[in-house]
Scaffold this motif. Sequence first.
Motif, PDB file in Angstrom:
ATOM      1  N   ASN A   1       0.794  -1.230   0.000  1.00 34.84           N
ATOM      2  CA  ASN A   1       0.000   0.000   0.000  1.00 34.84           C
ATOM      3  C   ASN A   1       0.826   1.279   0.000  1.00 34.84           C
ATOM      4  O   ASN A   1       0.281   2.364   0.186  1.00 34.84           O
ATOM      5  CB  ASN A   1      -0.959  -0.034   1.189  1.00 34.84           C
ATOM      6  CG  ASN A   1      -1.994  -1.122   1.013  1.00 34.84           C
ATOM      7  OD1 ASN A   1      -2.826  -1.042   0.126  1.00 34.84           O
ATOM      8  ND2 ASN A   1      -1.903  -2.162   1.822  1.00 34.84           N
ATOM      9  N   THR A   2       2.115   1.154  -0.202  1.00 38.30           N
ATOM     10  CA  THR A   2       3.001   2.308  -0.240  1.00 38.30           C
ATOM     11  C   THR A   2       3.165   2.780  -1.687  1.00 38.30           C
ATOM     12  O   THR A   2       3.336   1.951  -2.576  1.00 38.30           O
ATOM     13  CB  THR A   2       4.382   1.914   0.339  1.00 38.30           C
ATOM     14  OG1 THR A   2       4.209   1.555   1.704  1.00 38.30           O
ATOM     15  CG2 THR A   2       5.370   3.050   0.247  1.00 38.30           C
TER      16      THR A   2
ATOM     17  N   ASN B   1      10.187  -6.468  -0.896  1.00 33.60           N
ATOM     18  CA  ASN B   1      10.033  -7.738  -0.182  1.00 33.60           C
ATOM     19  C   ASN B   1       8.657  -8.372  -0.353  1.00 33.60           C
ATOM     20  O   ASN B   1       8.346  -9.356   0.313  1.00 33.60           O
ATOM     21  CB  ASN B   1      10.305  -7.541   1.309  1.00 33.60           C
ATOM     22  CG  ASN B   1      11.652  -6.927   1.562  1.00 33.60           C
ATOM     23  OD1 ASN B   1      11.743  -5.735   1.802  1.00 33.60           O
ATOM     24  ND2 ASN B   1      12.695  -7.725   1.466  1.00 33.60           N
ATOM     25  N   ILE B   2       7.848  -7.824  -1.233  1.00 32.65           N
ATOM     26  CA  ILE B   2       6.479  -8.337  -1.384  1.00 32.65           C
ATOM     27  C   ILE B   2       6.486  -9.811  -1.772  1.00 32.65           C
ATOM     28  O   ILE B   2       5.806 -10.625  -1.147  1.00 32.65           O
ATOM     29  CB  ILE B   2       5.667  -7.481  -2.382  1.00 32.65           C
ATOM     30  CG1 ILE B   2       5.416  -6.096  -1.784  1.00 32.65           C
ATOM     31  CG2 ILE B   2       4.351  -8.175  -2.742  1.00 32.65           C
ATOM     32  CD1 ILE B   2       4.733  -5.112  -2.717  1.00 32.65           C
ATOM     33  N   LYS B   3       7.239 -10.166  -2.795  1.00 35.79           N
ATOM     34  CA  LYS B   3       7.256 -11.553  -3.255  1.00 35.79           C
ATOM     35  C   LYS B   3       7.761 -12.492  -2.151  1.00 35.79           C
ATOM     36  O   LYS B   3       7.169 -13.539  -1.887  1.00 35.79           O
ATOM     37  CB  LYS B   3       8.132 -11.681  -4.508  1.00 35.79           C
ATOM     38  CG  LYS B   3       8.108 -13.045  -5.114  1.00 35.79           C
ATOM     39  CD  LYS B   3       8.904 -13.096  -6.409  1.00 35.79           C
ATOM     40  CE  LYS B   3       8.837 -14.489  -7.015  1.00 35.79           C
ATOM     41  NZ  LYS B   3       9.601 -14.577  -8.266  1.00 35.79           N
TER      42      LYS B   3
ATOM     43  N   GLN C   1      -8.090 -10.286  -0.061  1.00 35.96           N
ATOM     44  CA  GLN C   1      -8.390  -8.991  -0.677  1.00 35.96           C
ATOM     45  C   GLN C   1      -7.187  -8.364  -1.380  1.00 35.96           C
ATOM     46  O   GLN C   1      -7.320  -7.402  -2.114  1.00 35.96           O
ATOM     47  CB  GLN C   1      -8.963  -8.017   0.361  1.00 35.96           C
ATOM     48  CG  GLN C   1      -8.022  -7.634   1.486  1.00 35.96           C
ATOM     49  CD  GLN C   1      -6.999  -6.568   1.126  1.00 35.96           C
ATOM     50  OE1 GLN C   1      -7.312  -5.601   0.443  1.00 35.96           O
ATOM     51  NE2 GLN C   1      -5.779  -6.762   1.574  1.00 35.96           N
ATOM     52  N   SER C   2      -6.015  -8.936  -1.173  1.00 35.53           N
ATOM     53  CA  SER C   2      -4.771  -8.362  -1.682  1.00 35.53           C
ATOM     54  C   SER C   2      -4.603  -8.572  -3.187  1.00 35.53           C
ATOM     55  O   SER C   2      -4.884  -9.649  -3.718  1.00 35.53           O
ATOM     56  CB  SER C   2      -3.587  -8.999  -0.957  1.00 35.53           C
ATOM     57  OG  SER C   2      -2.378  -8.609  -1.556  1.00 35.53           O
ATOM     58  N   LYS C   3      -4.103  -7.556  -3.848  1.00 37.80           N
ATOM     59  CA  LYS C   3      -3.786  -7.653  -5.273  1.00 37.80           C
ATOM     60  C   LYS C   3      -2.430  -8.330  -5.494  1.00 37.80           C
ATOM     61  O   LYS C   3      -2.108  -8.715  -6.610  1.00 37.80           O
ATOM     62  CB  LYS C   3      -3.794  -6.261  -5.900  1.00 37.80           C
ATOM     63  CG  LYS C   3      -5.178  -5.659  -5.962  1.00 37.80           C
ATOM     64  CD  LYS C   3      -5.160  -4.287  -6.609  1.00 37.80           C
ATOM     65  CE  LYS C   3      -6.570  -3.780  -6.740  1.00 37.80           C
ATOM     66  NZ  LYS C   3      -6.841  -2.563  -6.056  1.00 37.80           N
TER      67      LYS C   3
END
Length: 165
Positions: free
Chosen positions: A110-111, A120-122, A150-152
Amino acid sequence: MKFLFAFISLLSFTMLSIDLDIVRIAYREAAHDKTKVAALNEQLASVNKKDDIVLVAYKGAAITLRAKYEKSLKEKKRLFIEGVSYIEFAIEKSPNAVEPRFIRIGIQENTPRLLKYKSNIKEDKLFLLKQYKTIKPKILKKHIGEYILQSKAFSDEEKAVILVP
């Protein structure tokens, strides 16, 4: 007399300790409601880097949420950097802890891209999917499951992993 002192000390420590379930709920609400950000920051004001790493990560998240609503760009940046430092500290101290990773992926997803805090998302996504079935307590597992759904950042196939009982 020593017993009485120890008992009173323990009682006052328990009364001053922060209830993690309440923090979890407050964080979830603050992430979607600007009016609850200040209360979350106030609740975590006494937390420092010597405390439980989960509380440290939540404090970092609370600070980054506060940064989102600041008027001054300079203050937004300062608070964001401070908040991220708490989150990264918690993960560095306990890299296999689920909750700080959950907090980090939520903040990173969300940033805005211009802040360059998405690397670091993956890694966190894979970590959460791998650990999901073993997450305790139930409230945390529920929060993480709802976030994933709910996350994209998560594909439909990845979301299906958490739907399997």
